[in-house]
Design a protein around this motif. Structure first.
Motif, PDB file in Angstrom:
ATOM      1  N   MET A  53       0.837  -1.203   0.000  1.00 57.12           N
ATOM      2  CA  MET A  53       0.000   0.000   0.000  1.00 57.12           C
ATOM      3  C   MET A  53       0.874   1.256   0.000  1.00 57.12           C
ATOM      4  SD  MET A  53      -3.409  -0.577   2.289  1.00 57.12           S
ATOM      5  CE  MET A  53      -2.550  -0.708   3.845  1.00 57.12           C
ATOM      6  N   ALA A  54       1.943   1.216   0.785  1.00 55.96           N
ATOM      7  CA  ALA A  54       2.845   2.372   0.835  1.00 55.96           C
ATOM      8  C   ALA A  54       3.451   2.649  -0.530  1.00 55.96           C
ATOM      9  CB  ALA A  54       3.949   2.107   1.863  1.00 55.96           C
ATOM     10  N   ALA A  55       3.855   1.600  -1.244  1.00 56.01           N
ATOM     11  CA  ALA A  55       4.463   1.801  -2.560  1.00 56.01           C
ATOM     12  C   ALA A  55       3.476   2.412  -3.536  1.00 56.01           C
ATOM     13  CB  ALA A  55       4.992   0.475  -3.097  1.00 56.01           C
ATOM     14  N   ASP A 104       6.973  -2.004  -1.206  1.00 48.41           N
ATOM     15  CA  ASP A 104       6.881  -3.148  -2.118  1.00 48.41           C
ATOM     16  C   ASP A 104       6.092  -2.767  -3.366  1.00 48.41           C
ATOM     17  OD1 ASP A 104       6.521  -5.662  -3.336  1.00 48.41           O
ATOM     18  OD2 ASP A 104       6.555  -6.667  -1.410  1.00 48.41           O
ATOM     19  N   LEU A 105       6.799  -2.524  -4.447  1.00 43.16           N
ATOM     20  CA  LEU A 105       6.204  -2.085  -5.707  1.00 43.16           C
ATOM     21  C   LEU A 105       6.044  -3.278  -6.643  1.00 43.16           C
ATOM     22  CD1 LEU A 105       5.363   0.402  -7.455  1.00 43.16           C
ATOM     23  CD2 LEU A 105       7.745   0.458  -8.245  1.00 43.16           C
ATOM     24  N   PHE A 106       4.835  -3.475  -7.158  1.00 38.71           N
ATOM     25  CA  PHE A 106       4.580  -4.658  -7.984  1.00 38.71           C
ATOM     26  C   PHE A 106       5.507  -4.741  -9.187  1.00 38.71           C
ATOM     27  CE2 PHE A 106       2.530  -6.475 -11.755  1.00 38.71           C
ATOM     28  CZ  PHE A 106       2.499  -7.803 -11.355  1.00 38.71           C
ATOM     29  N   ILE A 132      -0.502 -10.045  -3.592  1.00 38.60           N
ATOM     30  CA  ILE A 132      -0.573  -9.092  -2.480  1.00 38.60           C
ATOM     31  C   ILE A 132       0.011  -7.748  -2.893  1.00 38.60           C
ATOM     32  CG2 ILE A 132       0.356  -8.572  -0.180  1.00 38.60           C
ATOM     33  CD1 ILE A 132       0.063 -11.546   0.469  1.00 38.60           C
ATOM     34  N   SER A 133       1.135  -7.772  -3.592  1.00 34.98           N
ATOM     35  CA  SER A 133       1.772  -6.538  -4.019  1.00 34.98           C
ATOM     36  C   SER A 133       0.871  -5.748  -4.959  1.00 34.98           C
ATOM     37  CB  SER A 133       3.108  -6.861  -4.697  1.00 34.98           C
ATOM     38  OG  SER A 133       3.765  -5.686  -5.105  1.00 34.98           O
ATOM     39  N   LEU A 134       0.262  -6.428  -5.914  1.00 38.30           N
ATOM     40  CA  LEU A 134      -0.610  -5.756  -6.885  1.00 38.30           C
ATOM     41  C   LEU A 134      -1.824  -5.150  -6.195  1.00 38.30           C
ATOM     42  CD1 LEU A 134      -0.771  -5.290  -9.964  1.00 38.30           C
ATOM     43  CD2 LEU A 134      -2.117  -7.384 -10.109  1.00 38.30           C
ATOM     44  N   LEU A 135      -2.461  -5.914  -5.318  1.00 41.41           N
ATOM     45  CA  LEU A 135      -3.650  -5.419  -4.618  1.00 41.41           C
ATOM     46  C   LEU A 135      -3.291  -4.262  -3.695  1.00 41.41           C
ATOM     47  CD1 LEU A 135      -6.644  -5.666  -3.899  1.00 41.41           C
ATOM     48  CD2 LEU A 135      -6.000  -7.368  -2.171  1.00 41.41           C
ATOM     49  N   GLY A 136      -2.207  -4.402  -2.946  1.00 39.88           N
ATOM     50  CA  GLY A 136      -1.804  -3.330  -2.034  1.00 39.88           C
ATOM     51  C   GLY A 136      -1.450  -2.059  -2.766  1.00 39.88           C
ATOM     52  N   ASN A 137      -0.745  -2.174  -3.884  1.00 40.58           N
ATOM     53  CA  ASN A 137      -0.412  -0.999  -4.696  1.00 40.58           C
ATOM     54  C   ASN A 137      -1.676  -0.275  -5.149  1.00 40.58           C
ATOM     55  OD1 ASN A 137       2.569  -2.147  -6.555  1.00 40.58           O
ATOM     56  ND2 ASN A 137       2.262  -1.686  -4.403  1.00 40.58           N
ATOM     57  N   LEU A 138      -2.669  -1.050  -5.611  1.00 38.56           N
ATOM     58  CA  LEU A 138      -3.922  -0.450  -6.082  1.00 38.56           C
ATOM     59  C   LEU A 138      -4.637   0.290  -4.962  1.00 38.56           C
ATOM     60  CD1 LEU A 138      -6.071  -0.076  -8.292  1.00 38.56           C
ATOM     61  CD2 LEU A 138      -7.048  -2.273  -7.586  1.00 38.56           C
ATOM     62  N   ILE A 139      -4.741  -0.333  -3.803  1.00 44.75           N
ATOM     63  CA  ILE A 139      -5.439   0.306  -2.677  1.00 44.75           C
ATOM     64  C   ILE A 139      -4.714   1.577  -2.247  1.00 44.75           C
ATOM     65  CG2 ILE A 139      -6.059   0.030  -0.247  1.00 44.75           C
ATOM     66  CD1 ILE A 139      -6.592  -2.934  -0.870  1.00 44.75           C
ATOM     67  N   GLY A 140      -3.388   1.517  -2.147  1.00 41.91           N
ATOM     68  CA  GLY A 140      -2.632   2.698  -1.739  1.00 41.91           C
ATOM     69  C   GLY A 140      -2.749   3.834  -2.729  1.00 41.91           C
ATOM     70  N   SER A 226       1.963   0.338 -14.743  1.00 43.28           N
ATOM     71  CA  SER A 226       0.674  -0.038 -14.158  1.00 43.28           C
ATOM     72  C   SER A 226       0.396   0.653 -12.823  1.00 43.28           C
ATOM     73  CB  SER A 226       0.603  -1.558 -13.984  1.00 43.28           C
ATOM     74  OG  SER A 226       1.675  -2.043 -13.190  1.00 43.28           O
ATOM     75  N   VAL A 227       1.391   0.738 -11.940  1.00 42.78           N
ATOM     76  CA  VAL A 227       1.127   1.304 -10.615  1.00 42.78           C
ATOM     77  C   VAL A 227       0.949   2.822 -10.701  1.00 42.78           C
ATOM     78  CG1 VAL A 227       1.924   1.460  -8.237  1.00 42.78           C
ATOM     79  CG2 VAL A 227       2.421  -0.591  -9.575  1.00 42.78           C
ATOM     80  N   ALA A 228       1.710   3.474 -11.558  1.00 43.02           N
ATOM     81  CA  ALA A 228       1.478   4.908 -11.774  1.00 43.02           C
ATOM     82  C   ALA A 228       0.059   5.142 -12.283  1.00 43.02           C
ATOM     83  CB  ALA A 228       2.504   5.456 -12.768  1.00 43.02           C
ATOM     84  N   ASN A 229      -0.395   4.261 -13.181  1.00 42.53           N
ATOM     85  CA  ASN A 229      -1.750   4.404 -13.722  1.00 42.53           C
ATOM     86  C   ASN A 229      -2.817   4.085 -12.692  1.00 42.53           C
ATOM     87  OD1 ASN A 229      -0.487   5.049 -16.091  1.00 42.53           O
ATOM     88  ND2 ASN A 229      -0.953   3.131 -17.135  1.00 42.53           N
ATOM     89  N   MET A 230      -2.467   3.302 -11.662  1.00 42.87           N
ATOM     90  CA  MET A 230      -3.423   3.028 -10.594  1.00 42.87           C
ATOM     91  C   MET A 230      -3.737   4.288  -9.794  1.00 42.87           C
ATOM     92  SD  MET A 230      -2.058  -0.627  -9.151  1.00 42.87           S
ATOM     93  CE  MET A 230      -1.968  -2.054 -10.241  1.00 42.87           C
ATOM     94  N   PHE A 231      -2.844   5.276  -9.876  1.00 45.98           N
ATOM     95  CA  PHE A 231      -3.156   6.581  -9.300  1.00 45.98           C
ATOM     96  C   PHE A 231      -3.796   7.490 -10.341  1.00 45.98           C
ATOM     97  CE2 PHE A 231      -2.069  11.062  -8.909  1.00 45.98           C
ATOM     98  CZ  PHE A 231      -2.696  11.358  -7.705  1.00 45.98           C
TER      99      PHE A 231
END
Length: 309
Positions: A53-55, A104-106, A132-140, A226-231
């Motif tokens: 989530m932090a990542a 932890d960045l996916f 877990i990493s993918l889900l946590g990244n999305l939630i954060g 992907s994680v940048a796009n999750m924001f």
């Protein structure tokens, strides 16, 4: 009467070890990268989720600075290439924070393919870590986007901030599926190389420099992460559906002649199908195969064979 026993003289603490100033040789660095990602994959699941989530939030913070840097650049008075390079450089703050805090960045987690190939990590913990990493990244990342909307940041400078979000989000869901997939491969090649370079760093500054070059390259060129796009994409949806009339009547928005109808293609469905799915898959290929498996074959396979006789 016996004299009191004398107390032992206090012992001065040992000075901190001086880090080796030399960058590890490539085979040793490959082993260090593998070890670092093995350690991430073996963390307790609760800790893994919190760090994920932090990542997601930290990459979102990098994107916030990117958006801020791009306000007003669409008018043509500033060199386009230079503006993109500035945006890419400031975005690298997000990955730098991930590296420094151990979040932890996916997209980096795809490098756990290395300990998997070395048979130091089983398939079940490997896949569990990825999920877990993918889900946590999305939630954060989404939680940060909600905070930004509630803070009213989207309305900054007459809506110029939110306009950058909307235009960037619309561009991201407008790529053909295969193009988004290929852009994602390139993005995670850069991210994983940045993490690889940061692993070689001996100081905080070293790690920043190691991250900044590859991150500037991928963001300035328009590759897809992907994680940048999750924001960014949830932020775009929140602005589109939740900003209200005050935003659409903002000075910058009206000057650009934009209305909510101009962003009809930005929907939950387009975000998931046209971006999240191809970009996540492309990031996996770019990180796990093009970087992780490639350098495992280059350095680790022969080293392990020698160790095992």
């Amino acid at each position: 009467m016996t004299p009191p026993a004398s107390r032992p003289a206090p012992v001065a603490p040992a000075p901190p070890a001086i880090p080796d100033p030399l960058i590890p040789q490539p085979p040793a660095l490959a082993a260090a990268v593998e070890g670092a990602f093995l350690a991430k994959a073996l963390k307790p699941r609760g800790e893994m989720f919190l760090l994920s989530m932090a990542a997601g939030a930290m990459i979102g913070l990098g994107f916030i600075l990117f958006i801020t840097s791009q306000q007003g650049l669409a008018g043509g008075d500033f060199p386009v290439g230079l503006g993109k390079v500035i945006g890419g450089f400031v975005f690298s703050v997000g990955l730098w924070l991930v590296v420094i805090t151990g979040a932890d960045l996916f997209t980096g987690t795809t490098l756990t393919v290395m300990p998997l190939l070395s048979r130091r990590l089983g398939v079940a913990p490997f896949l569990t870590h990825w999920c877990i990493s993918l889900l946590g990244n999305l939630i954060g990342a989404v939680a940060l986007a909600v905070l930004v909307l509630l803070a009213g940041t989207h309305a900054s400078n007459g809506g110029a901030w939110g306009l950058v979000v909307l235009n960037s989000s619309l561009a991201k869901v407008s790529y053909p599926w295969f193009q988004a997939f290929m852009l994602a491969i390139l993005a995670n090649m850069c991210v994983c190389l940045g993490l690889w370079a940061a692993t070689s760093g001996k100081t905080t500054f070293d790690k920043l420099v190691g991250v900044a070059g590859p991150l500037t390259l991928f963001v300035a060129t328009g590759f897809e992460h992907s994680v940048a796009n999750m924001f960014m994409l949830p932020m775009g949806l929140l602005v589109k559906y939740g900003a209200g009339d005050a935003f659409w009547q903002g000075k910058a928005v009206e000057a650009a002649g934009k209305t909510v109808e101009d962003y009809a293609a930005l929907t939950v469905g387009s975000v998931v199908w046209d971006n999240f799915i191809p970009v996540i898959l492309g990031n996996i290929v770019g990180g796990a195969l093009v970087i992780g498996a490639f350098f495992w074959l280059s350095y680790r396979r022969s080293a392990l064979a020698a160790e095992r006789g």
